[in-house]
Design an enzyme around this catalytic site. Structure first.
Site, PDB file in Angstrom:
ATOM      1  N   ASP A 212       0.845  -1.191   0.000  1.00  0.00           N
ATOM      2  CA  ASP A 212       0.000   0.000   0.000  1.00  0.00           C
ATOM      3  C   ASP A 212       0.881   1.242   0.000  1.00  0.00           C
ATOM      4  OD1 ASP A 212      -2.636   1.335   0.339  1.00  0.00           O
ATOM      5  OD2 ASP A 212      -1.652   2.079   2.154  1.00  0.00           O
TER       6      ASP A 212
ATOM      7  N   LYS B 135      -1.836   6.410  -4.269  1.00  0.00           N
ATOM      8  CA  LYS B 135      -2.939   7.346  -4.010  1.00  0.00           C
ATOM      9  C   LYS B 135      -2.562   8.747  -4.477  1.00  0.00           C
ATOM     10  CE  LYS B 135      -3.506   4.781   0.329  1.00  0.00           C
ATOM     11  NZ  LYS B 135      -2.152   4.516   0.852  1.00  0.00           N
TER      12      LYS B 135
ATOM     13  N   HIS C   4      -6.851   9.703  -2.074  1.00  0.00           N
ATOM     14  CA  HIS C   4      -6.352   9.470  -0.710  1.00  0.00           C
ATOM     15  C   HIS C   4      -7.333   9.984   0.354  1.00  0.00           C
ATOM     16  CE1 HIS C   4      -2.287   8.941   1.549  1.00  0.00           C
ATOM     17  NE2 HIS C   4      -3.295   8.655   2.343  1.00  0.00           N
TER      18      HIS C   4
ATOM     19  N   TYR D 209       3.605   9.698   0.917  1.00  0.00           N
ATOM     20  CA  TYR D 209       4.498   9.040   1.877  1.00  0.00           C
ATOM     21  C   TYR D 209       5.966   9.365   1.607  1.00  0.00           C
ATOM     22  CZ  TYR D 209       0.311   6.289   3.074  1.00  0.00           C
ATOM     23  OH  TYR D 209      -0.960   5.891   3.446  1.00  0.00           O
TER      24      TYR D 209
HETATM   25  N1  LIG Z   1      -5.704   5.665   3.336  1.00  0.00           N
HETATM   26  C1  LIG Z   1      -5.259   6.375   4.359  1.00  0.00           C
HETATM   27  O1  LIG Z   1      -5.623   7.557   4.535  1.00  0.00           O
HETATM   28  C2  LIG Z   1      -4.318   5.754   5.339  1.00  0.00           C
HETATM   29  C3  LIG Z   1      -4.187   6.309   6.622  1.00  0.00           C
HETATM   30  C4  LIG Z   1      -3.312   5.705   7.524  1.00  0.00           C
HETATM   31  C5  LIG Z   1      -2.572   4.588   7.153  1.00  0.00           C
HETATM   32  N2  LIG Z   1      -2.710   4.063   5.883  1.00  0.00           N
HETATM   33  C6  LIG Z   1      -1.953   2.859   5.477  1.00  0.00           C
HETATM   34  O2  LIG Z   1      -2.108   1.856   6.477  1.00  0.00           O
HETATM   35  C7  LIG Z   1      -0.824   1.366   6.859  1.00  0.00           C
HETATM   36  C8  LIG Z   1      -0.847   0.830   8.277  1.00  0.00           C
HETATM   37  O3  LIG Z   1      -1.231   1.828   9.208  1.00  0.00           O
HETATM   38  P1  LIG Z   1      -0.222   2.383  10.309  1.00  0.00           P
HETATM   39  O4  LIG Z   1       1.161   2.259   9.824  1.00  0.00           O
HETATM   40  O5  LIG Z   1      -0.684   3.732  10.682  1.00  0.00           O
HETATM   41  O6  LIG Z   1      -0.541   1.489  11.605  1.00  0.00           O
HETATM   42  P2  LIG Z   1      -0.485  -0.037  12.042  1.00  0.00           P
HETATM   43  O7  LIG Z   1      -0.117  -0.932  10.925  1.00  0.00           O
HETATM   44  O8  LIG Z   1      -1.761  -0.261  12.776  1.00  0.00           O
HETATM   45  O9  LIG Z   1       0.673   0.004  13.155  1.00  0.00           O
HETATM   46  C9  LIG Z   1       2.019  -0.033  12.775  1.00  0.00           C
HETATM   47  C10 LIG Z   1       2.908  -0.228  14.015  1.00  0.00           C
HETATM   48  O10 LIG Z   1       2.481  -1.384  14.733  1.00  0.00           O
HETATM   49  C11 LIG Z   1       3.602  -2.044  15.306  1.00  0.00           C
HETATM   50  N3  LIG Z   1       3.607  -3.442  14.847  1.00  0.00           N
HETATM   51  C12 LIG Z   1       3.439  -3.898  13.574  1.00  0.00           C
HETATM   52  N4  LIG Z   1       3.487  -5.247  13.542  1.00  0.00           N
HETATM   53  C13 LIG Z   1       3.702  -5.663  14.824  1.00  0.00           C
HETATM   54  C14 LIG Z   1       3.864  -6.930  15.424  1.00  0.00           C
HETATM   55  N5  LIG Z   1       3.771  -8.053  14.723  1.00  0.00           N
HETATM   56  N6  LIG Z   1       4.108  -6.960  16.748  1.00  0.00           N
HETATM   57  C15 LIG Z   1       4.180  -5.836  17.478  1.00  0.00           C
HETATM   58  N7  LIG Z   1       4.017  -4.606  16.956  1.00  0.00           N
HETATM   59  C16 LIG Z   1       3.787  -4.512  15.653  1.00  0.00           C
HETATM   60  C17 LIG Z   1       4.847  -1.309  14.853  1.00  0.00           C
HETATM   61  O11 LIG Z   1       5.221  -0.444  15.900  1.00  0.00           O
HETATM   62  P3  LIG Z   1       6.560  -0.688  16.768  1.00  0.00           P
HETATM   63  O12 LIG Z   1       7.639   0.067  16.066  1.00  0.00           O
HETATM   64  O13 LIG Z   1       6.186  -0.121  18.087  1.00  0.00           O
HETATM   65  O14 LIG Z   1       6.824  -2.174  16.795  1.00  0.00           O
HETATM   66  C18 LIG Z   1       4.352  -0.481  13.668  1.00  0.00           C
HETATM   67  O15 LIG Z   1       5.063   0.734  13.491  1.00  0.00           O
HETATM   68  C19 LIG Z   1       0.092   2.574   6.632  1.00  0.00           C
HETATM   69  O16 LIG Z   1       1.456   2.220   6.587  1.00  0.00           O
HETATM   70  C20 LIG Z   1      -0.454   3.085   5.316  1.00  0.00           C
HETATM   71  O17 LIG Z   1       0.044   2.316   4.225  1.00  0.00           O
HETATM   72  C21 LIG Z   1      -3.587   4.624   4.990  1.00  0.00           C
END
Ligand SMILES: NC(=O)c1ccc[n+]([C@@H]2O[C@H](COP(=O)([O-])OP(=O)(O)OC[C@H]3O[C@@H](n4cnc5c(N)ncnc54)[C@H](OP(=O)(O)O)[C@@H]3O)[C@@H](O)[C@H]2O)c1
Length: 336
Positions: free
Chosen positions: A54, A88, A121, A59
């Protein structure tokens, strides 16, 4: 390095009968992780068996991720058609001509000749500077406009016509906005990105999207513990500390984050967890191929919903708006 056979990863059926993986990797570094860290993780994730990524222009790392894709194709690790890559268009590139420019730049940066799924987006053309403070406001911001959104969507439809993009999608939509725009689409969205994690399940919107044969892709599936500080408030629930999630994690002998991913994949959304750490992104992919949650565990998480939105979007507010709730049409009508 542990590898997961991509054949074992569940798939989602799109409206035209094609498939996409039921889990992908996020690539937003959340202003904490560098573009190098993220692109290195993408390289590792391809080796491990991830087939969906994604991405997004905003980004700021598509050029480095593109190098990684190129290397993987050159090395023969994976073929282009085996990957499902999303990107996006950012809020400052909506409108008549800029969507094509944004797509062209993403294609060049990602070193691809087509994108699998291209999203608008955010439904607002309201720009804010990357990394800005949560209190930052742009005085030129305006409320949602069906006409403005559809002008941007028409450009996305052109990208499909031109063969540059296979599918198009929307992100951070609401039921009132979808009711207004879906009947106007010549090409329907294949997927909609939305915030989804145990403390924020958006059941009504989730059901509405599935009922329209659109795939829900869940962002922040772990509750985004590393999200930018501007997106943190004292009342936010921490998903990986929710008692229900922690208890189930103990029963399965895994980190609570892994339970969030299992729950998401089993419920029917496509989670796109982010991590730069190999042990984490291996666990996140592997967990959807083994040891499913029981019905009782799924039910326990369903009942634990806290309606806790984390990505409130307050930086997109327009002059005269009350607060971030105005972005989400909570009274069932589009807020003007
Ligand atoms: N469309 C949109 O507007 C939008 C908005 C937001 C996000 N997104 C997309 O969604 C993706 C994911 O969202 P996000 O990055 O905000 O949050 P997320 O995936 O919910 O959380 C990521 C964090 O969770 C921890 N983590 C991941 N896997 C783990 C595991 N197996 N065990 C323990 N901790 C773990 C890591 O933190 P630690 O460093 O503490 O381990 C990581 O930095 C983004 O990268 C982006 O591509 C899209």
């Amino acid at each position: 390095m542990e590898k997961i056979n991509p054949v074992l990863v569940p798939q989602r059926k799109l409206f035209d009968g094609s498939f996409m993986p039921a889990i992908g990797m996020g690539t937003f570094g959340s202003d904490r992780f560098t573009a190098e860290q993220v692109s290195n993780a993408v390289a590792g994730a391809i080796e491990v068996g991830y087939r969906m990524f994604d991405c997004a222009a905003v980004y700021g790392n598509e050029d480095l991720i593109g190098k990684v894709f190129q290397q993987a194709f050159d090395k023969g690790t994976v073929k282009r058609e085996e990957l499902f890559i999303t990107t996006k268009v950012w809020n400052n590139m909506h409108g008549q001509g800029d969507v094509l420019l944004s797509c062209a730049k993403s294609l060049r940066d990602l070193r691809l000749n087509y994108i699998d799924l291209f999203f608008i987006h955010w439904p607002f053309a309201n720009y804010h500077a990357p990394g800005c403070d949560g209190d930052a406001r742009n005085p030129d911001s305006t409320p949602f406009s069906v006409d403005a959104f559809m002008a941007t969507w028409r450009q996305c439809e052109r990208l499909v016509d031109m063969g540059l993009v296979k599918y198009i999608g929307m992100s951070s939509m609401t039921i009132p906005k979808l009711k207004a725009v879906l009947p106007l689409c010549r090409i329907k969205p294949a997927a909609i990105e939305m915030e989804l994690h145990p403390s924020f399940q958006q059941q009504a919107l989730f059901d509405y999207i599935l009922a329209h044969d659109i795939q829900p892709i869940g962002f922040c599936p772990i509750g985004s513990p590393t999200r930018p500080d501007r997106d943190k408030t004292p009342d936010d629930v921490v998903d990986i500390q929710m008692p229900e999630v922690v208890e189930i994690a103990k029963a399965h002998g895994v980190h609570p984050a892994v339970i969030c991913i299992k729950w998401a994949a089993q419920r029917g959304q496509t989670p796109i967890p982010f991590s730069v750490y190999e042990n984490e992104y291996v666990s996140n992919l592997k967990c959807v191929t083994e040891d499913p949650l029981t019905q009782a565990e799924m039910e326990s998480i369903r009942l634990a919903d806290k309606n806790c939105r984390l990505i409130k979007g307050q930086v997109f507010l327009w002059p005269g708006a009350n607060d971030w709730h105005d972005l989400w049409d909570e009274d069932g009508t589009i807020t003007k």
